[in-house]
Every structure is written in C-alpha cells, then in structure tokens.
Design a protein around this motif. Structure first.
Motif, PDB file in Angstrom:
ATOM      1  N   GLY A 163       0.822  -1.199   0.000  1.00  0.00           N
ATOM      2  CA  GLY A 163       0.000   0.000   0.000  1.00  0.00           C
ATOM      3  C   GLY A 163       0.861   1.255   0.000  1.00  0.00           C
ATOM      4  O   GLY A 163       2.081   1.189   0.150  1.00  0.00           O
ATOM      5  N   PRO A 164       0.225   2.404  -0.170  1.00  0.00           N
ATOM      6  CA  PRO A 164       0.967   3.666  -0.145  1.00  0.00           C
ATOM      7  C   PRO A 164       1.535   3.914   1.257  1.00  0.00           C
ATOM      8  O   PRO A 164       0.914   3.559   2.258  1.00  0.00           O
ATOM      9  CB  PRO A 164      -0.073   4.723  -0.500  1.00  0.00           C
ATOM     10  CG  PRO A 164      -1.320   4.011  -0.832  1.00  0.00           C
ATOM     11  CD  PRO A 164      -1.180   2.579  -0.428  1.00  0.00           C
ATOM     12  N   HIS A 165       2.711   4.509   1.312  1.00  0.00           N
ATOM     13  CA  HIS A 165       3.313   4.776   2.629  1.00  0.00           C
ATOM     14  C   HIS A 165       4.178   6.034   2.559  1.00  0.00           C
ATOM     15  O   HIS A 165       5.394   5.988   2.751  1.00  0.00           O
ATOM     16  CB  HIS A 165       4.109   3.583   3.132  1.00  0.00           C
ATOM     17  CG  HIS A 165       4.876   2.850   2.077  1.00  0.00           C
ATOM     18  ND1 HIS A 165       6.005   3.361   1.472  1.00  0.00           N
ATOM     19  CD2 HIS A 165       4.654   1.654   1.514  1.00  0.00           C
ATOM     20  CE1 HIS A 165       6.460   2.496   0.599  1.00  0.00           C
ATOM     21  NE2 HIS A 165       5.651   1.456   0.589  1.00  0.00           N
TER      22      HIS A 165
ATOM     23  N   MET B 204       6.193   6.936   5.784  1.00  0.00           N
ATOM     24  CA  MET B 204       7.360   6.082   5.940  1.00  0.00           C
ATOM     25  C   MET B 204       8.450   6.479   4.939  1.00  0.00           C
ATOM     26  O   MET B 204       9.638   6.501   5.285  1.00  0.00           O
ATOM     27  CB  MET B 204       6.992   4.615   5.757  1.00  0.00           C
ATOM     28  CG  MET B 204       8.152   3.673   6.007  1.00  0.00           C
ATOM     29  SD  MET B 204       7.698   1.941   5.927  1.00  0.00           S
ATOM     30  CE  MET B 204       7.384   1.742   4.181  1.00  0.00           C
ATOM     31  N   ASP B 205       8.057   6.821   3.713  1.00  0.00           N
ATOM     32  CA  ASP B 205       9.022   7.266   2.708  1.00  0.00           C
ATOM     33  C   ASP B 205       9.741   8.528   3.186  1.00  0.00           C
ATOM     34  O   ASP B 205      10.975   8.619   3.114  1.00  0.00           O
ATOM     35  CB  ASP B 205       8.333   7.556   1.371  1.00  0.00           C
ATOM     36  CG  ASP B 205       7.740   6.323   0.733  1.00  0.00           C
ATOM     37  OD1 ASP B 205       8.101   5.196   1.133  1.00  0.00           O
ATOM     38  OD2 ASP B 205       6.906   6.495  -0.178  1.00  0.00           O
ATOM     39  N   ARG B 206       8.977   9.481   3.681  1.00  0.00           N
ATOM     40  CA  ARG B 206       9.561  10.741   4.164  1.00  0.00           C
ATOM     41  C   ARG B 206      10.540  10.468   5.302  1.00  0.00           C
ATOM     42  O   ARG B 206      11.648  10.997   5.326  1.00  0.00           O
ATOM     43  CB  ARG B 206       8.450  11.687   4.624  1.00  0.00           C
ATOM     44  CG  ARG B 206       8.949  13.038   5.109  1.00  0.00           C
ATOM     45  CD  ARG B 206       7.806  13.910   5.634  1.00  0.00           C
ATOM     46  NE  ARG B 206       6.981  13.265   6.644  1.00  0.00           N
ATOM     47  CZ  ARG B 206       7.342  13.062   7.912  1.00  0.00           C
ATOM     48  NH1 ARG B 206       8.529  13.432   8.332  1.00  0.00           N
ATOM     49  NH2 ARG B 206       6.513  12.487   8.777  1.00  0.00           N
TER      50      ARG B 206
ATOM     51  N   ALA C  31      14.368   7.053  -5.679  1.00  0.00           N
ATOM     52  CA  ALA C  31      14.132   5.609  -5.604  1.00  0.00           C
ATOM     53  C   ALA C  31      13.022   5.283  -4.608  1.00  0.00           C
ATOM     54  O   ALA C  31      12.180   4.422  -4.850  1.00  0.00           O
ATOM     55  CB  ALA C  31      15.411   4.874  -5.221  1.00  0.00           C
ATOM     56  N   THR C  32      13.011   5.985  -3.491  1.00  0.00           N
ATOM     57  CA  THR C  32      12.026   5.723  -2.443  1.00  0.00           C
ATOM     58  C   THR C  32      10.619   6.114  -2.874  1.00  0.00           C
ATOM     59  O   THR C  32       9.665   5.392  -2.611  1.00  0.00           O
ATOM     60  CB  THR C  32      12.415   6.486  -1.157  1.00  0.00           C
ATOM     61  OG1 THR C  32      13.714   6.046  -0.745  1.00  0.00           O
ATOM     62  CG2 THR C  32      11.430   6.244  -0.042  1.00  0.00           C
ATOM     63  N   THR C  33      10.491   7.238  -3.547  1.00  0.00           N
ATOM     64  CA  THR C  33       9.152   7.750  -3.867  1.00  0.00           C
ATOM     65  C   THR C  33       8.663   7.395  -5.263  1.00  0.00           C
ATOM     66  O   THR C  33       7.504   7.634  -5.578  1.00  0.00           O
ATOM     67  CB  THR C  33       9.108   9.279  -3.711  1.00  0.00           C
ATOM     68  OG1 THR C  33      10.065   9.867  -4.606  1.00  0.00           O
ATOM     69  CG2 THR C  33       9.408   9.692  -2.287  1.00  0.00           C
TER      70      THR C  33
ATOM     71  N   ALA D 100       7.891   2.746  -4.975  1.00  0.00           N
ATOM     72  CA  ALA D 100       6.487   3.008  -4.660  1.00  0.00           C
ATOM     73  C   ALA D 100       5.569   2.764  -5.857  1.00  0.00           C
ATOM     74  O   ALA D 100       4.381   3.082  -5.803  1.00  0.00           O
ATOM     75  CB  ALA D 100       6.335   4.445  -4.177  1.00  0.00           C
ATOM     76  N   SER D 101       6.100   2.183  -6.916  1.00  0.00           N
ATOM     77  CA  SER D 101       5.347   2.052  -8.164  1.00  0.00           C
ATOM     78  C   SER D 101       4.228   1.016  -8.155  1.00  0.00           C
ATOM     79  O   SER D 101       3.322   1.095  -8.960  1.00  0.00           O
ATOM     80  CB  SER D 101       6.297   1.716  -9.316  1.00  0.00           C
ATOM     81  OG  SER D 101       7.174   2.777  -9.539  1.00  0.00           O
ATOM     82  N   TYR D 102       4.307   0.031  -7.287  1.00  0.00           N
ATOM     83  CA  TYR D 102       3.321  -1.052  -7.292  1.00  0.00           C
ATOM     84  C   TYR D 102       2.782  -1.288  -5.885  1.00  0.00           C
ATOM     85  O   TYR D 102       2.987  -2.345  -5.298  1.00  0.00           O
ATOM     86  CB  TYR D 102       3.959  -2.333  -7.860  1.00  0.00           C
ATOM     87  CG  TYR D 102       4.528  -2.108  -9.233  1.00  0.00           C
ATOM     88  CD1 TYR D 102       3.703  -2.200 -10.348  1.00  0.00           C
ATOM     89  CD2 TYR D 102       5.857  -1.771  -9.408  1.00  0.00           C
ATOM     90  CE1 TYR D 102       4.212  -1.955 -11.615  1.00  0.00           C
ATOM     91  CE2 TYR D 102       6.365  -1.534 -10.674  1.00  0.00           C
ATOM     92  CZ  TYR D 102       5.543  -1.624 -11.772  1.00  0.00           C
ATOM     93  OH  TYR D 102       6.036  -1.388 -13.027  1.00  0.00           O
ATOM     94  N   PRO D 103       2.051  -0.313  -5.333  1.00  0.00           N
ATOM     95  CA  PRO D 103       1.595  -0.446  -3.943  1.00  0.00           C
ATOM     96  C   PRO D 103       0.491  -1.485  -3.746  1.00  0.00           C
ATOM     97  O   PRO D 103       0.344  -2.022  -2.657  1.00  0.00           O
ATOM     98  CB  PRO D 103       1.083   0.952  -3.599  1.00  0.00           C
ATOM     99  CG  PRO D 103       0.683   1.537  -4.913  1.00  0.00           C
ATOM    100  CD  PRO D 103       1.647   0.954  -5.917  1.00  0.00           C
TER     101      PRO D 103
END
Length: 75
Positions: free
Chosen positions: A6-8, A11-13, A44-46, A50-53
């Motif tokens: 899922g989106p996060h 956590m990415d930030r 890379a993180t965002t 994060a491309s396939y949540p």
C-alpha cells in the motif's frame, strides 16, 4: 519487497530523513555528493519502490533498474 504494501508516504519521508542523517553521521561532507545521494535515494524511495503499492504480482518480471549518474536519472 516494497510492492503490495500500500501507499506509505510518511514512511518514505522518514526513510529519506534517516538516510540524510546517516550521510551526516558517517561524515559525508561534500555538499555535491550529499545532494546527489539524497536525490537518488529520494527518487528511488518515492518512485521506483512506490510504483506497485497494490500487489507484488503487478511488478513486471523484466523490470530493469534505472541508471543514475551525477546528473540524475539517465533515460
């Protein structure tokens, strides 16, 4: 590994903040190097991670790792 969770955004930030602090902790003082490393990790993180949540099953089997250089993402 990051797909299907899922989106996060929070956590990415936080991961990006930790990465920046780790650069400082190990003594990476060169501002240009720190900037390039930060931009790569943030991108890379965002984006790619994060491309396939929705599902890890949606990740293409032939997905390639993009190249990155001092100038950023290489297309």
């Amino acid at each position: 590994m990051h797909s299907g969770n899922g989106p996060h955004e929070e956590m990415d930030r936080r991961a990006i903040e930790c990465f920046d602090r780790a650069l400082a902790d190990v003594g990476v003082a060169d501002p240009v190097l720190r900037g390039v490393l930060h931009e790569y990790f943030a991108w890379a993180t965002t984006s790619s991670m994060a491309s396939y949540p929705e599902s890890a099953d949606k990740v293409p089997s032939d997905l390639r790792i993009p190249r990155w250089s001092w100038e950023g993402l290489q297309r």
